[in-house]
Design a protein around this motif. Structure first.
Motif, PDB file in Angstrom:
ATOM      1  N   ILE A 151      35.168  43.282  39.656  1.00 57.81           N
ATOM      2  CA  ILE A 151      35.396  43.069  38.221  1.00 57.81           C
ATOM      3  C   ILE A 151      35.952  41.663  37.981  1.00 57.81           C
ATOM      4  CG2 ILE A 151      36.819  43.774  36.246  1.00 57.81           C
ATOM      5  CD1 ILE A 151      36.536  46.700  37.361  1.00 57.81           C
ATOM      6  N   MET A 152      36.938  41.254  38.772  1.00 58.81           N
ATOM      7  CA  MET A 152      37.532  39.934  38.584  1.00 58.81           C
ATOM      8  C   MET A 152      36.543  38.816  38.912  1.00 58.81           C
ATOM      9  SD  MET A 152      40.237  40.562  37.077  1.00 58.81           S
ATOM     10  CE  MET A 152      40.757  38.861  36.870  1.00 58.81           C
ATOM     11  N   ASP A 158      37.808  42.062  21.346  1.00 56.96           N
ATOM     12  CA  ASP A 158      36.676  41.678  22.187  1.00 56.96           C
ATOM     13  C   ASP A 158      35.494  41.337  21.281  1.00 56.96           C
ATOM     14  OD1 ASP A 158      38.122  42.272  24.482  1.00 56.96           O
ATOM     15  OD2 ASP A 158      37.251  44.254  24.714  1.00 56.96           O
ATOM     16  N   ARG A 163      38.174  46.302  41.900  1.00 63.82           N
ATOM     17  CA  ARG A 163      38.945  45.330  41.123  1.00 63.82           C
ATOM     18  C   ARG A 163      38.482  43.905  41.434  1.00 63.82           C
ATOM     19  NH1 ARG A 163      45.475  44.704  40.834  1.00 63.82           N
ATOM     20  NH2 ARG A 163      45.479  43.418  38.987  1.00 63.82           N
ATOM     21  N   CYS A 179      38.822  40.822  27.066  1.00 60.34           N
ATOM     22  CA  CYS A 179      39.524  41.166  28.302  1.00 60.34           C
ATOM     23  C   CYS A 179      38.572  41.127  29.498  1.00 60.34           C
ATOM     24  CB  CYS A 179      40.153  42.551  28.160  1.00 60.34           C
ATOM     25  SG  CYS A 179      38.938  43.874  28.056  1.00 60.34           S
ATOM     26  N   SER A 180      39.159  41.228  30.673  1.00 58.96           N
ATOM     27  CA  SER A 180      38.361  41.162  31.899  1.00 58.96           C
ATOM     28  C   SER A 180      37.343  42.294  31.962  1.00 58.96           C
ATOM     29  CB  SER A 180      39.266  41.196  33.137  1.00 58.96           C
ATOM     30  OG  SER A 180      40.039  42.372  33.162  1.00 58.96           O
ATOM     31  N   SER A 188      33.457  41.200  32.143  1.00 54.07           N
ATOM     32  CA  SER A 188      32.794  41.491  33.417  1.00 54.07           C
ATOM     33  C   SER A 188      31.690  42.527  33.202  1.00 54.07           C
ATOM     34  CB  SER A 188      33.782  41.947  34.483  1.00 54.07           C
ATOM     35  OG  SER A 188      34.458  43.107  34.105  1.00 54.07           O
ATOM     36  N   HIS A 212      33.285  38.906  38.399  1.00 56.02           N
ATOM     37  CA  HIS A 212      32.390  38.783  37.239  1.00 56.02           C
ATOM     38  C   HIS A 212      33.127  38.159  36.052  1.00 56.02           C
ATOM     39  CE1 HIS A 212      28.454  40.631  38.099  1.00 56.02           C
ATOM     40  NE2 HIS A 212      29.122  41.275  39.043  1.00 56.02           N
ATOM     41  N   TYR A 213      34.423  38.428  35.950  1.00 53.00           N
ATOM     42  CA  TYR A 213      35.211  37.868  34.855  1.00 53.00           C
ATOM     43  C   TYR A 213      35.389  36.353  35.034  1.00 53.00           C
ATOM     44  CZ  TYR A 213      39.163  37.158  31.655  1.00 53.00           C
ATOM     45  OH  TYR A 213      39.984  36.712  30.654  1.00 53.00           O
ATOM     46  N   LYS A 214      35.709  35.949  36.257  1.00 54.22           N
ATOM     47  CA  LYS A 214      35.967  34.528  36.514  1.00 54.22           C
ATOM     48  C   LYS A 214      34.677  33.723  36.673  1.00 54.22           C
ATOM     49  CE  LYS A 214      40.468  35.240  38.632  1.00 54.22           C
ATOM     50  NZ  LYS A 214      41.150  35.528  39.881  1.00 54.22           N
TER      51      LYS A 214
END
Length: 145
Positions: A15-16, A44, A12, A67-68, A72, A18-20
């Motif tokens: 993933i976060m 998306d 998690r 979405c994340s 990501s 790469h998202y941020k």
């Protein structure tokens, strides 16, 4: 999604991250591959640009919103294919597709951060989110050749 075990927590976080902090975000000028795709069911959207030289992906960037999981996954995918041959990139897309379907995949290929998306296969509604960037890459490379 429940993230009870430590591995899920780690995944998690990856993933976060790469998202941020998306890798390879932007648009390549003078690119050889330019593809737009979206997932109408959840909104998306991705715009993928790649520079393919001598059968290799010399550079790749993406823009989009979603979405994340989708963003990501796009970030991870661009990291994974940069510098690879077109064949290697398509093989990675095949391995990723199998992973999303919960199938066994070739363990000899180091997926790096991409392994963090393994758990998505347990959530059928999210699989399209994770595979959007990969489908765009496949479509772009097939159109290019």
């Amino acid at each position: 999604m429940s993230f009870n075990n430590p591995l899920d927590q780690l995944y998690r976080q990856v993933i976060m991250d790469h998202y941020k902090n998306p890798r390879n975000r932007g648009v390549l000028e003078g690119n050889s591959v330019d593809i737009n795709m979206n997932n109408p069911t959840c909104g998306d959207r991705i715009h993928l640009t790649m520079k393919v030289e001598d059968g290799k992906i010399a550079d790749v960037k993406f823009e989009g919103e979603g979405c994340s999981i989708s963003m990501s996954s796009a970030s991870m995918m661009t990291q994974a294919i940069k510098g690879k041959t077109v064949e290697e990139a398509l093989k990675l897309a095949h391995i990723f597709s199998n992973m999303m379907q919960g199938k066994e995949y070739d363990g000899s290929v180091d997926l790096g951060d991409i392994e963090a998306l393994q758990g998505v296969s347990k959530f059928p509604a999210r699989i399209k989110c994770a595979t959007l960037a990969w489908k765009a890459m496949e479509k772009g490379l097939h159109q290019h050749h």
